[in-house]
Design a protein around this motif. Structure first.
Motif, short mmCIF file in Angstrom:
data_model
loop_
_atom_site.label_atom_id
_atom_site.label_comp_id
_atom_site.label_asym_id
_atom_site.label_seq_id
_atom_site.Cartn_x
_atom_site.Cartn_y
_atom_site.Cartn_z
N ARG A 41 0.81 -1.22 0.00
CA ARG A 41 0.00 0.00 0.00
C ARG A 41 0.84 1.27 0.00
O ARG A 41 0.44 2.29 -0.56
N TRP A 42 2.02 1.23 0.63
CA TRP A 42 2.81 2.46 0.74
C TRP A 42 3.37 2.91 -0.61
O TRP A 42 3.75 4.07 -0.78
N LEU A 43 3.38 2.02 -1.61
CA LEU A 43 3.89 2.41 -2.92
C LEU A 43 3.05 3.51 -3.56
O LEU A 43 3.56 4.36 -4.28
N SER A 44 1.74 3.49 -3.30
CA SER A 44 0.85 4.47 -3.92
C SER A 44 1.19 5.90 -3.52
O SER A 44 0.89 6.85 -4.25
N LYS A 45 1.80 6.06 -2.35
CA LYS A 45 2.13 7.39 -1.86
C LYS A 45 3.40 7.95 -2.50
O LYS A 45 3.73 9.12 -2.30
#
Length: 495
Positions: A191-195
């Motif tokens: 999920r942190w990749l989207s940021k």
């Protein structure tokens, strides 16, 4: 340890596809490998179906690691450590395999890295090889893909995915369409990749390096150095599309083709293509430093990581090959007025050029310019991106009398923009003049001043240095003026 043997350290990277021993010499900001050997074991082959390490690989690993241990011991490497990664970490018989290794090599530290530890080691390796790196590190192996968010303040959000090239091939049963879906599903769960969309993507690992090697050959890129090879997002997408559809025979014919890696290429290209879709990076940068260099910086040279690797290399070259440790600082000040509006990067490169400006002093004069060019362009050392290499090599070749149409300067001509080329020529001619004026002695140069003023270039000589003027100095000043499109004048101090 014997007094005449420098400090050495060694690490074994026991991966899902291969095992590699690297022996480093000394304690430095730039790790110096003096022995590097790899054996392909494919320990992770079939792991997805069986949950076990490949038996053939296990048998071979015992012999290979005993050899590596003997080499490290004979080379007096301390510390020496074996790091096991994804295949051993995930296999049911992994602990038993490690127990067998310990029985054959009592006392040798053997550590099974967690996915987060593996990612962290790789990130530190990138920090070692690319100072100031900030973005997403993707380290692909045979069994796993490690992702970590690297910033100037530290490392964050490490994740490990079962997307190593061997494991992805097994999971997809060799079907690229299935591999694509598996990669998308796994990457979407981070999920942190989207940021971090738009971040730089740093690629580490043998399979990614193989992509770069093939692309360098295909594009006839003028510098066969993978470290710092950089593509924009569209170039990277085009590369993955080409690699996914290129026939194997065509890849085999490319110069330097990594033939042992060709079966991994479609899966490495698939993973990279899915990362590009998710991250939409500004650029993609290949880095040859990863887990092993990260281990070195953590365990051997932790106090060196904050140093500037380019400065360290330049200082060492000046000490070994130059004639004066004082001259570089004088040269930097002497050329200041020629580069009033330079950027921080430009000033840094000029400082490095001044530091290494005498490295050809002991070479044969007939080959000094060309020898210096190749020495600087291809020097071993982290921190030098390709444009920096091309700029420094050009400036130093000109310092040793190279003319701009020399055929061997073609790499710099291709990699540098016109303004970068011109700045290198100006600095090279200024350095050439400085050594002509002072004969390589800082004391004589300190009695002179080179000034760009009122649309002319003036060489000022103090009363104590008037004697240094001569035809060679006049010609040298004229060459600098020509490079700057300025008239020139020698100004002598009143007696």
């Amino acid at each position: 340890m014997q007094n005449d043997i420098p400090r050495r350290s060694a690490v074994v990277d026991l991966g899902s596809n291969s095992v590699r021993l690297v022996v480093f010499e000394g304690v430095s900001r730039n790790p110096v490998p003096i022995f590097n050997e790899k054996a392909v074991l494919r320990l992770g082959k079939g792991l997805t179906q069986t949950g076990m390490l490949n038996e053939e690989g296990v048998t071979l690993a015992l012999d290979v690691l005993k050899r590596f241990h003997a080499i490290a011991r004979a080379m007096h490497a301390d510390p020496f450590e074996i790091l096991a990664t994804a295949a051993v970490r995930d296999a049911r018989n992994g602990p038993g395999f490690i127990d067998a290794l310990r029985s054959h090599m009592p006392g040798v530290p053997i550590r099974i890295l967690s996915g987060e530890e593996e990612a962290d080691h790789s990130a530190i390796g990138v920090m070692c090889g690319i100072p100031g790196a900030s973005g997403i590190v993707a380290d692909i192996g045979g069994g796993s893909l490690e992702l970590i968010n690297l910033t100037r303040k530290g490392r964050h959000d490490a994740s490990t995915l079962p997307l190593g090239v061997i494991r992805l091939g097994d999971r997809s049963q060799g079907d690229i369409k299935i591999a694509k879906q598996l990669a998308d599903d796994d990457i979407d769960n981070v999920r942190w990749l989207s940021k971090l969309k738009g971040s730089t993507l740093y690629l580490v690992g043998g399979a990614f390096r193989a992509l770069a090697r093939l692309h360098i050959a295909r594009m006839q890129y003028p510098l066969n150095i993978i470290h710092y090879y950089t593509l924009d997002a569209e170039e990277a997408r085009e590369m993955t599309g080409w690699l996914l559809h290129a026939p194997r025979r065509g890849l085999e014919r490319l110069s330097g083709s990594p033939k042992k890696r060709l079966s991994d290429i479609p899966f490495a290209a698939t993973v990279l293509r899915r990362l590009l879709r998710k991250i939409q990076p500004e650029r993609v940068v290949f880095c040859v430093d990863g887990l092993r260099e990260g281990w070195y910086m953590l365990n051997v040279a932790p106090d060196c990581l904050e140093q500037d690797p380019m400065e360290v290399v330049a200082q060492d070259m000046c000490l070994r090959l130059g004639r004066s440790m004082k001259m570089p600082g004088v040269l930097l000040r002497w050329t200041d007025s020629l580069f009033i509006k330079e950027t921080k990067r430009q000033n840094r490169l000029r400082r490095i050029a001044c530091r290494i400006s005498d490295v050809g002093s002991h070479d044969h004069p007939e080959y000094r310019a060309e020898q210096t060019y190749w020495r600087v362009l291809r020097l071993q050392g982290t921190g030098f991106d390709h444009k920096a290499r091309a700029w420094l090599a050009l400036a130093l070749a000109v310092r040793y009398s190279a003319v701009s149409d020399e055929a061997y300067l073609s790499t710099s001509r291709i990699l540098l923009e016109d303004d970068e080329w011109n700045r290198a020529i100006i600095l090279g001619q200024a350095l050439r003049l400085a050594y002509s004026v002072a004969g390589g002695t800082a004391a004589l140069l300190e009695g002179t001043e080179l000034v760009s003023q009122r649309k002319e270039l003036v060489l000022r000589l103090s009363s104590s240095c008037v004697a240094v003027k001569g035809d060679s100095v006049r010609r040298g000043l004229a060459r600098v003026g020509q490079a700057m499109s300025l008239p020139v004048r020698i100004e002598e101090a009143d007696s």
